[in-house]
Design a protein around this motif. Structure first.
Motif, PDB file in Angstrom:
ATOM      1  N   LEU A   1     -62.899   4.444  71.237  1.00  0.00           N
ATOM      2  CA  LEU A   1     -64.566   3.530  71.465  1.00  0.00           C
ATOM      3  C   LEU A   1     -65.049   2.274  72.025  1.00  0.00           C
TER       4      LEU A   1
ATOM      5  N   ASP B   1     -73.478   4.915  76.560  1.00  0.00           N
ATOM      6  CA  ASP B   1     -72.764   4.454  76.265  1.00  0.00           C
ATOM      7  C   ASP B   1     -71.711   4.585  77.888  1.00  0.00           C
TER       8      ASP B   1
ATOM      9  N   VAL C   1     -70.661   8.016  70.490  1.00  0.00           N
ATOM     10  CA  VAL C   1     -70.480   6.509  69.886  1.00  0.00           C
ATOM     11  C   VAL C   1     -70.652   6.853  68.485  1.00  0.00           C
TER      12      VAL C   1
END
Length: 248
Positions: free
Chosen positions: A43, A16, A24
């Motif tokens: 998120l 990420d 995640v």
């Protein structure tokens, strides 16, 4: 082309925006079990940065987000945000190719949502265009209250400003001191002559009671006159030619 299983992702390869590979999937597990606002917020900032940048974990999460979208507004919104950026240089084409089935189902869900005339109508409309791989329209189309498009005249190459909205519906040369000068009225395409994406856009807007959007689309898919050389050209064709990304 090597394909990834949309159900089984090797998360050790899917970083990420912080470079993490484990956070995640843990967050996805949380939001699949309950509507956790804090998890949704985390998120979003782990998967999508400003300037249209999406990380591999975002595309890896996309199938799960799209499957959640039927019962979760945050999932629908985040999946749409990622999908609208799918034409960028992200190196995740295999991940996108592997979830074609989910994208098709997601598009049907979006169409049902559009028919409910939601408060996020325009965002859903733009995501629907991205699901059709019309990424250039998904990125720039507004509600025609104050829309401007900048195109090169196909004949003389001068930059032409196209205005569709409260300021008028015209082509012009933009002067940074004087504003839009030498304005020429746009020539909208009659609705019955629209085809392809333009027809879908118009008919969907009319179906859902968005008259101003529909009228703007007839101008966007109409013709403009270059104020410099008087050449007449198709607005949508020129914008598409200049901005349609190469889908790899």
């Amino acid at each position: 082309m090597r394909r990834f299983d949309a159900q089984v992702v090797n998360w050790t390869r899917m970083h990420d925006c912080y470079g993490d590979v484990d956070r995640v999937p843990a967050l996805l597990e949380r939001v699949e079990c309950e509507d956790d606002a804090q998890a949704w917020e985390e998120l979003e900032y782990r998967l999508v940065l400003e300037h249209d940048l999406v990380f591999p974990a975002g595309f890896a999460a996309l199938p799960r987000l799209m499957r959640l979208a039927s019962r979760s507004a945050p999932a629908r919104s985040l999946a749409g945000t990622i999908l609208r950026r799918a034409a960028g240089q992200h190196g995740c084409d295999d991940l996108l190719a592997s979830c074609a089935g989910e994208i098709s189902e997601f598009r049907k869900l979006l169409d049902r949502h559009l028919q409910s005339r939601p408060v996020d109508y325009l965002a859903t409309f733009l995501t629907s265009l991205a699901a059709m791989e019309e990424y250039h329209w998904g990125a720039v189309l507004g509600d025609f209250t104050d829309d401007f498009y900048h195109l090169a005249c196909p004949d003389c190459a001068v930059e032409v400003t196209i205005a569709i909205g409260g300021h008028g519906r015209y082509s012009a040369i933009r002067d940074w001191d004087l504003g839009d000068v030498d304005r020429r009225g746009l020539r909208p395409t009659p609705s019955e002559e629209l085809s392809g994406t333009g027809r879908w856009m118009y008919e969907t807007a009319v179906r859902d009671g968005h008259g101003a959007l529909a009228v703007g689309i007839t101008h966007l898919f109409g013709k403009a006159e270059c104020p410099d050389c008087a050449a007449v050209f198709d607005i949508a064709d020129e914008y598409t030619s200049a901005n349609r990304p190469v889908v790899r």
